[in-house]
Structure formats: C-alpha cells, structure tokens
Design a protein around this motif. Structure first.
Motif, PDB file in Angstrom:
ATOM      1  N   ASN A  94       0.796  -1.233   0.068  1.00 47.87           N
ATOM      2  CA  ASN A  94       0.010   0.040   0.054  1.00 47.87           C
ATOM      3  C   ASN A  94       0.860   1.510  -0.056  1.00 47.87           C
ATOM      4  O   ASN A  94       0.225   2.393  -0.222  1.00 47.87           O
ATOM      5  N   LEU A  95       2.049   1.252   0.289  1.00 52.45           N
ATOM      6  CA  LEU A  95       2.849   2.147   0.379  1.00 52.45           C
ATOM      7  C   LEU A  95       3.648   2.464  -1.074  1.00 52.45           C
ATOM      8  O   LEU A  95       4.136   3.650  -1.398  1.00 52.45           O
ATOM      9  N   LEU A 123      10.599   3.005   2.256  1.00 53.03           N
ATOM     10  CA  LEU A 123       9.716   3.675   3.381  1.00 53.03           C
ATOM     11  C   LEU A 123      10.110   5.029   3.464  1.00 53.03           C
ATOM     12  O   LEU A 123       9.081   5.840   3.843  1.00 53.03           O
ATOM     13  N   THR A 182       9.641   7.896  -1.812  1.00 49.56           N
ATOM     14  CA  THR A 182       8.829   7.284  -2.822  1.00 49.56           C
ATOM     15  C   THR A 182       9.733   7.550  -4.357  1.00 49.56           C
ATOM     16  O   THR A 182       9.513   6.721  -5.090  1.00 49.56           O
ATOM     17  N   SER A 205      11.100  -1.382  11.105  1.00 48.45           N
ATOM     18  CA  SER A 205      11.182  -0.171  10.125  1.00 48.45           C
ATOM     19  C   SER A 205      12.527   0.169  10.444  1.00 48.45           C
ATOM     20  O   SER A 205      13.043   0.761  11.631  1.00 48.45           O
ATOM     21  N   PHE A 239       5.035   2.293  10.775  1.00 51.60           N
ATOM     22  CA  PHE A 239       4.182   2.027   9.882  1.00 51.60           C
ATOM     23  C   PHE A 239       3.003   1.043   9.970  1.00 51.60           C
ATOM     24  O   PHE A 239       2.589   0.516   8.928  1.00 51.60           O
TER      25      PHE A 239
END
Ligand SMILES: *Cc1c(COP(=O)(O)O)cnc(C)c1O
Length: 382
Positions: A30-31, A219, A222, A239, A249
């Motif tokens: 989803n990230l 993370l 993008t 993370s 997250f």
C-alpha cells in the motif's frame, strides 16, 4: 526444521507468525504505487524465519518475486515448489554455479563482462535464452559494475544471443542513516547516478525493470521506488528508520524466541553466579535457569543487559550467558515454576521485547539479531 506445534520436549524454540509477514507485505504494497513491483528479500533463510514460510506469506501479501543471496537459497526455494521469479543478489562466478542457476530457473545478477560471456555460453549450451539483472555500483562499493562501464556492459549483453537484460539495479549504502549526517546526501547522489545511467541507456528498445530501494529507501522516499523495490527487514516487522523517525508504519515483528525454565534455586547474599562471577548477589535471591544460550543465538555480549518476560512481567537476566543456558533473577516471584515459558524476544501480555531493544545494547542492528538464531532452535509456526 519446521514444526507446527510446540513440543513439550523443546527447551527453546523460535516462533514464526506468517500472518504477520503477510500483513507487513500488504502494508508495503500500500505504500508503493500499483505499477511498482515488490520483491520480497528472503536471503539468510528469510532472515532466520524460514525462507519458504516467508516467501509464501509474502507472495500471499502481494509480492511478485523473491530475492536471495546465494545459489543454494534459490535452489531450496525451488525445491519447496516456489515457482515465481527469484533473483540471486550475490554474484555467481564459475560455470558450476551459473549453470545450476540457469538449470533451476533462477535469475542471475551480472556484474561484469566476464560474467556475461560465461553466462551467455552456459545458456547457449542449454539452448536457452535467459533473463539477467545487471548490477551497477552507485556508491555502495561492494558488487556491481562501475557506473561508467555500465552503458557499455548493457549494450554488450543486449548483443549476446542467449541473454536478455530484464533488470538494472543498484544498492543503497545509507538509506537507513541518520538524516542529520551525510546519509540523505549520499542517497540522493546514488539516486542521481542511477537516473543518469537510465537516461544514458534510454534509447534501448527493450523494456527494463529498474530498482534501487531496500526497506529504508522504500519507507523513506517514494522517488527511490523506480519499477521495483527490494524489501527485507520491513517484511519481518521492523522499520529501519524507526530510530530516526519513530515510525513503525504498523509493521509487526513476526519472530519470537522462547525457552523454558529448567531449574530454580534460592541463594544467599554474596553468591557468585555463572562463569567468572560477573554477578554476585547482595541480598538473598531466587534465580531461575533458562534453557537457551549463545549456541542458540543469544549473544554472550548481552549478558547482564537484557530482561525476559514471564506471564507478562519483566525479569532481569544475570551473570554470564553460557553456551546452552542463562540465568534470570526471579526474586519475589512465588508463582514461577520449572517448565514455565520465558519470552526472550516477542510479546507477552502487554509487554514486548524487540530485536531493536537487543541491538541497541550490543552495538548491533536488527538485521543481525534476527538472523542470529541457530538451527538448534526449531521453528514453530503460529
Ligand atoms: C539484503 C538486501 C536487500 C534488503 O535489505 P533490507 O534492508 O533488509 O530491506 C535489498 N537489496 C539487496 C541487494 C540486498 O542484499
């Protein structure tokens, strides 16, 4: 060794929760954008969780491919009937290894002209045309051809009859670093070099999969995602930028380490405990022996620095951790008994102990802690 239930004969074991890995994979999915591919990195036996277990959970969670470090790791996934594409991230240098890589339908990484000629010859002998990923060094200074030589290497492979360049990738050296020091700059410099290379080869007609991001890069930024991300640590619930940014997250650790109490004794003040008497009691204490030690992966350097959980309560570890056993101080507990389960890593009630907690105490990193548990500890799926 994989078991499905906790055997009362086990003095110590590792619990792996595949549902957590699947959920973590979905969080990462989803990230990243819909068109970005997700490679689950399952090297080192899935960071100690069991490679096939992790691979299947990650594929259910939306990963498309797998990354391994060694030929053997790739072969053992194929033997577990995993059929998706598997990239060998380490370099295979001789005919035997590269030949087996082709025979097992694993994708090799190519770092040099020499590797590409050898790989082409072996593919030709087998009458196969195979996909390869070309690795380019943008600043990690480990594997990968030099950035200046990369366009030439890619053109050369394009002309070889039995190879096709499916991917081009690089690896980040400090995407998980402290943003206050040079890490952000170094990462930006690596991205720039990678982008320049892609521009330089943009006249090729073949489509190509570009990738540079590990968990931290994925993370954190993008713009590092390109066509695919290669995620390891985050799949396992950690993370890598947590220390810096405090963000989890929603990732949840998938591995716990448990052991049983094998003996309890009451000792008077002034009693030296374990090798070297690093701990000497000052008052009457109740001590419990736990059946796990450094030969199982609980680093000796953690001696006197960690606590364990029993029934949701913390108890300190005392004295030197030994090869097969360690001691904890359970003074003022009347209810703890031989056979009770001790959580060394993982959650118990409202409390939890993480690989981050351990790594901070001994100048390690969660990656190293997770893959330190030996195969003397059976892996139990929960
Ligand atoms: C191990 C590895 C990864 C995954 O790194 P994490 O920090 O665990 O996400 C990605 N790419 C390469 C080349 C690796 O060796």
């Amino acid at each position: 060794m994989l078991l499905t239930k906790i055997d009362p004969c086990h003095r110590a074991w590792v619990e792996v929760n595949p549902a957590a890995i699947e959920a973590n994979t979905k969080i990462i999915r989803n990230l990243i954008s819909k068109r970005c591919l997700l490679m689950a990195v399952v090297k080192a036996d899935g960071y100690g969780h069991g490679a096939a277990t992790v691979a299947n959970a990650a594929l259910r969670g939306g990963a498309q491919s797998l990354g391994v470090a060694t030929l053997q790791e790739g072969i053992s996934l194929r033997e577990s009937e995993i059929s998706c594409s598997i990239l060998v991230l380490g370099n295979l240098t001789n005919s035997e290894e590269l030949g087996a890589c082709i025979d097992w339908n694993l994708t090799p990484t190519i770092n040099s002209e020499k590797e590409s000629f050898l790989c082409n010859k072996l593919a030709h002998e087998r009458d196969k045309r195979i996909n390869v990923h070309v690795k380019v060094d943008t600043g990690m200074t480990r594997l990968g051809c030099g950035i200046k030589e990369a366009p030439h290497l890619i053109r050369l492979i394009d002309e070889l009859s039995n190879l096709s360049v499916e991917g081009i990738y690089s690896h980040l050296a400090m995407a998980d670093g402290d943003l206050k020091d040079q890490s952000a700059q170094i990462t930006a410099m690596q991205k720039q070099k990678f982008q320049n290379l892609l521009i330089n080869i943009s006249n090729r007609s073949e489509p190509i999969c570009t990738h540079i991001a590990n968990s931290a890069g994925t993370l954190r930024d993008t713009t590092l995602h390109f066509d695919m991300v290669r995620v390891g640590l985050a799949l396992y619930g950690y993370s890598p930028i947590y220390e810096e940014e405090g963000k989890t997250f929603g990732l949840q650790p998938a591995l716990s380490v448990k052991a049983r109490i094998t003996f309890i004794r009451d000792v008077p003040p002034g009693t030296g405990v374990s090798y070297g008497y690093k701990y000497v009691t000052d008052t009457p204490r109740r001590l419990a022996v736990v059946g796990i030690g450094y030969a199982d992966g609980v680093a000796r350097s953690l001696s006197d620095k960690i606590s364990v959980l029993i029934n949701g309560q913390f108890w300190p570890q005392v004295g030197a951790i030994t090869m097969d056993q360690l001691l904890i101080d359970i003074t003022n507990s009347s209810s703890i008994e031989v056979g009770d389960i001790v959580t060394l890593l993982g959650s118990d009630g409202k409390e939890a102990i993480t690989a981050n907690d351990w790594s901070k105490k001994i100048d390690s990193i969660p990656w190293e802690i997770l893959c330190s548990f030996k195969y003397r500890l059976p892996r139990v799926l929960i």
